[in-house]
Enzyme design. Structure first.
Site, mmCIF file in Angstrom:
data_model
loop_
_atom_site.group_PDB
_atom_site.id
_atom_site.type_symbol
_atom_site.label_atom_id
_atom_site.label_comp_id
_atom_site.label_asym_id
_atom_site.label_seq_id
_atom_site.Cartn_x
_atom_site.Cartn_y
_atom_site.Cartn_z
ATOM 1 N N ASP A 183 0.833 -1.476 0.018
ATOM 2 C CA ASP A 183 -0.066 0.048 -0.121
ATOM 3 C C ASP A 183 0.597 1.076 0.020
ATOM 4 O O ASP A 183 1.597 1.510 0.996
ATOM 5 C CB ASP A 183 -0.904 0.053 1.318
ATOM 6 C CG ASP A 183 -2.042 1.105 1.092
ATOM 7 O OD1 ASP A 183 -1.971 1.621 0.286
ATOM 8 O OD2 ASP A 183 -2.526 1.331 2.251
ATOM 9 N N ASP A 199 -1.851 6.258 -6.325
ATOM 10 C CA ASP A 199 -2.447 5.258 -5.462
ATOM 11 C C ASP A 199 -2.572 3.943 -5.945
ATOM 12 O O ASP A 199 -3.334 3.732 -6.809
ATOM 13 C CB ASP A 199 -3.757 5.828 -4.840
ATOM 14 C CG ASP A 199 -4.200 4.691 -3.636
ATOM 15 O OD1 ASP A 199 -3.851 4.182 -3.294
ATOM 16 O OD2 ASP A 199 -5.571 5.056 -3.210
#
Ligand SMILES: *[C@@H]1O[C@H](CO)[C@@H](O)[C@H](O)[C@H]1NC(C)=O
Ligand SMILES: *[C@@H]1O[C@H](CO)[C@@H](O)[C@H](O)[C@H]1NC(C)=O
Ligand SMILES: *[C@@H]1O[C@H](CO)[C@@H](O)[C@H](O)[C@H]1NC(C)=O
Ligand SMILES: *[C@@H]1O[C@H](CO)[C@@H](O)[C@H](O)[C@H]1NC(C)=O
Ligand SMILES: *[C@@H]1O[C@H](CO)[C@@H](O)[C@H](O)[C@H]1NC(C)=O
Ligand SMILES: *[C@@H]1O[C@H](CO)[C@@H](O)[C@H](O)[C@H]1NC(C)=O
Length: 406
Positions: free
Chosen positions: A99, A280
């Site tokens: 992440d 992202d």
């Protein structure tokens, strides 16, 4: 109760590439495996909105009320990216979601596979809580050895061990590779006045394992084939990796996240003037400001499809698509027509119909510092570099930039 915790967003990391040679002579890189969930009906659009909300809340204020949150699992993606790591002297393995949108590393999401302290484990009194907007975990903070590969061994890494989590299934936790600022406020330290927690990459750098605090991310477009290539996370020197070709374009990091400035054009027409948004790995689709999105959709002729939440175009409209161009740091990064659509082999994974063509872009309400999210759809076409040492983000062309696998 107002949660005083930092809101983080969760990112999914990608995996990718078998046809590619290992990028480095050393093993300062780890494969990241792509998991394609074949269960239909993933609500990618809502999952992305939920994530966008958590980015936005952090941008606006670090204190958000839980009532603002929508009950969407943090991970509700048809495609996720997982790294296998080992923790402790006994090398207990965990499969962690990679992440870039959060920075704490933690294990214990699977209640049937708990962390077993070993001779290298140090328990602290500190409670860790990370709120991902649409899910969270809390538990105790430990220091332990974290082994990413033979050459990527981190001593005394701060890791969370979950007592409770919500929103995480099919994985053991998260490998957070966002900027360390995102850990601010995640530790409730009873003893130490801890404010931030050194990340995995901070420690690799501080312990001299890597000479520059840089992470390269290589994704490969999803084809739906059984034996898809892995992605790769490269720590330290990314230069010379076979995962990209040509020059890297760097642009300064904006905001606590991996935020960047870019403009967007469709064909020859600029549809978003320069603005700040986020890169992202945990967002699947590309999010654009509403006006920009409308201009794009109106030109392509897309029609809203209730079932998938995406816009559908005809074969003829597909053949007429122009490049969608992201201009970053003065360089154009075009998405070809094929790169703008959802992989057709995975239509049914998102509740769509075989043979149809869906645009992999979504509108988002722009706010200061969050005008767009470049998700996996973008990142699978361009190698990305997250450079903590120089507080910048880089992109480069890959062998897959113009792939026609969608
Ligand atoms: C696949 O996705 C569905 C829908 O989000 C979810 O319920 C299921 O647990 C997922 N399965 C796996 C193996 O991740
Ligand atoms: C754990 O992994 C490291 C790195 O791969 C290796 O050097 C070490 O011998 C392993 N330890 C055990 C107990 O397997
Ligand atoms: C481990 O790291 C923490 C800070 O992250 C530090 O306070 C502690 O002294 C370190 N322990 C050892 C054994 O190095
Ligand atoms: C949780 O761990 C158990 C025991 O290792 C394993 O059998 C199960 O598949 C895991 N669940 C998930 C969702 O990964
Ligand atoms: C696109 O079309 C929608 C609906 O027809 C309209 O509301 C919107 O203003 C249009 N946007 C642009 C930029 O043309
Ligand atoms: C991709 O295709 C464009 C033309 O559409 C071309 O200009 C560009 O050089 C190609 N890039 C790669 C990496 O092949």
């Amino acid at each position: 109760m107002i949660c005083p915790f930092v809101v983080l967003s969760l990112l999914v990391f990608g995996v990718a590439a078998a046809p590619l040679a290992p990028s480095q002579s050393s093993s300062l890189s780890i494969p990241i495996q792509k998991h394609v969930n074949v269960t239909g009906g993933h609500n990618l659009v809502n999952a992305g909105h939920s994530r966008a909300r958590s980015f936005r809340d952090r941008t606006v204020s670090k204190h958000i009320s839980s009532t603002k949150r929508q009950e969407v699992p943090v991970v509700n993606e048809a495609i996720t990216y997982i790294a296998e790591i080992a923790v402790g002297a006994d090398n207990q393995t965990f499969h962690l979601l990679v992440d870039t949108g959060s920075s704490n590393t933690w294990v214990g999401a699977n209640a049937s596979y708990t962390y077993v302290p070993s001779s290298s484990s140090v328990w602290t009194d500190d409670i860790v809580i990370v709120d991902y907007g649409s899910g969270y975990f809390f538990g105790y903070e430990y220091y332990d050895t974290v082994t990413l590969s033979n050459d990527l061994v981190i001593k005394n890494q701060s890791i969370g061990v979950a007592d409770f989590q919500q929103g995480f299934t099919s994985m053991d936790g998260v490998l957070g590779i966002g900027p360390v600022d995102l850990t601010d406020g995640t530790i409730l330290g009873s003893l130490a006045p801890v404010t931030t927690v050194p990340t995995v990459s901070d420690n690799l750098f501080n312990q001299g394992v890597i000479s520059t605090e840089v992470i390269g991310v290589s994704f490969v477009p999803t084809t739906g084939a059984a034996n898809e290539p892995d992605g790769e996370l490269i720590f330290g020197a990314v230069e010379g990796s076979s995962r990209y070709t040509g020059q890297i374009t760097y642009t300064p990091r904006e905001t606590d996240y991996w935020g960047i400035a870019q403009s967007i054009s469709y064909g020859d027409t600029e549809i978003m003037s320069i603005a700040i948004g986020v890169v992202d790995t945990g967002t699947t689709l590309n999010y654009m400001p509403t006006d920009t999105f409308n201009a794009y959709i109106n030109t392509t002729g897309g029609i809203y499809d209730e079932v998938t939440g995406l816009y559908e175009i005809t074969e003829e409209q597909y053949n007429a698509l122009d490049d969608l161009i992201f201009t970053i740091g003065g360089t154009d990064f075009p998405l070809t027509p094929n790169a703008q659509i959802w992989p057709r082999d995975l239509n049914e994974n998102i509740g769509g119909e075989a043979g149809k063509i869906y645009l992999a872009a979504v509108a988002t309400e722009p706010v200061e510092n969050l005008n767009f999210i470049n998700g996996y759809v973008f990142l699978e076409r361009y190698f990305s570099i997250f450079d903590n040492s120089n507080s910048r983000v880089g992109f480069a062309v890959t062998p897959y930039t113009n792939a026609t696998t969608n």
